[in-house]
Write an enzyme that holds these catalytic residues in place. Structure first.
Site, mmCIF file in Angstrom:
data_model
loop_
_atom_site.group_PDB
_atom_site.id
_atom_site.type_symbol
_atom_site.label_atom_id
_atom_site.label_comp_id
_atom_site.label_asym_id
_atom_site.label_seq_id
_atom_site.Cartn_x
_atom_site.Cartn_y
_atom_site.Cartn_z
ATOM 1 N N ASP A 165 0.778 -1.131 -0.084
ATOM 2 C CA ASP A 165 -0.123 -0.067 0.019
ATOM 3 C C ASP A 165 0.828 1.216 -0.200
ATOM 4 O O ASP A 165 2.166 1.110 0.378
ATOM 5 C CB ASP A 165 -0.864 0.020 1.172
ATOM 6 C CG ASP A 165 -1.765 1.367 1.310
ATOM 7 O OD1 ASP A 165 -2.435 1.573 0.663
ATOM 8 O OD2 ASP A 165 -1.609 1.847 2.504
ATOM 9 N N ASP A 172 -0.282 5.318 0.536
ATOM 10 C CA ASP A 172 -0.607 6.454 1.460
ATOM 11 C C ASP A 172 -1.027 5.779 2.900
ATOM 12 O O ASP A 172 -1.880 5.117 3.066
ATOM 13 C CB ASP A 172 -1.829 7.292 1.038
ATOM 14 C CG ASP A 172 -1.842 8.751 1.552
ATOM 15 O OD1 ASP A 172 -1.212 8.724 2.571
ATOM 16 O OD2 ASP A 172 -2.473 9.775 0.944
#
Length: 268
Positions: A11, A13
């Site tokens: 991932d 952010d």
């Protein structure tokens, strides 16, 4: 860390950065994976940026990245539609990343009798766009949502996300969308296909139990939670209970995660 894991879906952010600020250890983690030839992909719900745009954003923060290492919810949405109905007509409510992905998949962008309405974040969303989307869907167009995020972080606070726009369309049309991005496994399966590895050989790294970890679990991947973003030590128990899933491993930060990878006997 489990030896059967041979690659990572990472991932962005909240895991590698906050807005435009790199989380400590993000660059070292990617440099290490590269030095050991460990396959990885950046997997993001962000539908607004192209893969090149995502790579540029990471590079600006000193995190090594190339567009071929990026999987966005827009790409996965385009692939999903093209696999269902190649060369079909689609109406877009979204930004550059979504339009680019749909065009790259050979889909025909139109506002005349679309077969699908594809919606992501659209910071120019207005009443006219809402009206058109609702009418198209009520006339029989399929409804595809890139990602269900209700809120997005920004430099000056939270802003409404694609899921907020979807809430208005769904309320008016009375139709639930097919969700592509996390916590749906559709985005994860798209990334797994790019890696050409079975899910049991791949671990998802993310900061959000409700999206990253739940999507990884649904796809049959291993799951590694970093307490660097949405899920923290303070809310971990509450978030785990609400999501109904437990990560395989939890690390307080990226330095601890990198040490765990270094100390593992992964089959690389």
């Amino acid at each position: 860390m489990r030896a059967k894991w041979k690659a990572f879906l990472i991932d962005l952010d909240g895991t590698l950065y906050h807005g435009s600020h790199r989380i400590p250890g993000a660059d070292e983690l990617i440099h290490y994976l590269q030095s050991k030839n460990i396959p990885y992909l950046f997997v993001t719900n962000n539908s607004s940026r192209t893969p090149q745009g995502v790579a540029d954003h990471l590079q600006e923060m000193g995190i090594p990245a190339e567009p071929e290492h990026v999987c966005t919810s827009s790409q996965a949405a385009a692939f999903y539609i093209a696999s269902q109905r190649p060369n079909c007509r689609v109406a877009v409510i979204g930004e550059e990343g979504l339009t680019h992905a749909l065009e790259q998949a050979g889909l025909k962008i139109t506002e005349e009798r679309p077969e699908y309405v594809v919606q992501g974040i659209d910071r120019h969303f207005n009443y006219d766009k809402l009206t058109h989307a609702v009418r198209w869907i009520m006339e029989g167009a399929g409804y595809i949502l890139t990602n269900p995020d209700l809120l997005l972080p920004s430099e000056d606070g939270l802003t409404p996300g694609a899921g907020t726009i979807a809430a208005s369309i769904q309320a008016a049309a009375g139709i639930k969308p097919i969700v592509i991005g996390k916590p749906s496994e559709i985005l994860m399966n798209f990334a797994l296909e790019k890696l050409s590895l079975p899910s049991e050989n791949v671990a998802v790294i993310g900061d959000n139990i409700h999206t990253d970890i739940l999507a990884g679990a649904r796809a049959g991947c291993g799951t590694i939670l970093t307490l660097t973003g949405i899920t923290t030590h303070a809310n971990l128990v509450v978030h785990s209970s609400a999501a109904g899933v437990q990560p395989d491993y939890i690390y307080k930060d990226l330095e601890a995660l990198l040490q765990g990878i270094r100390n593992s006997d992964m089959e690389l």
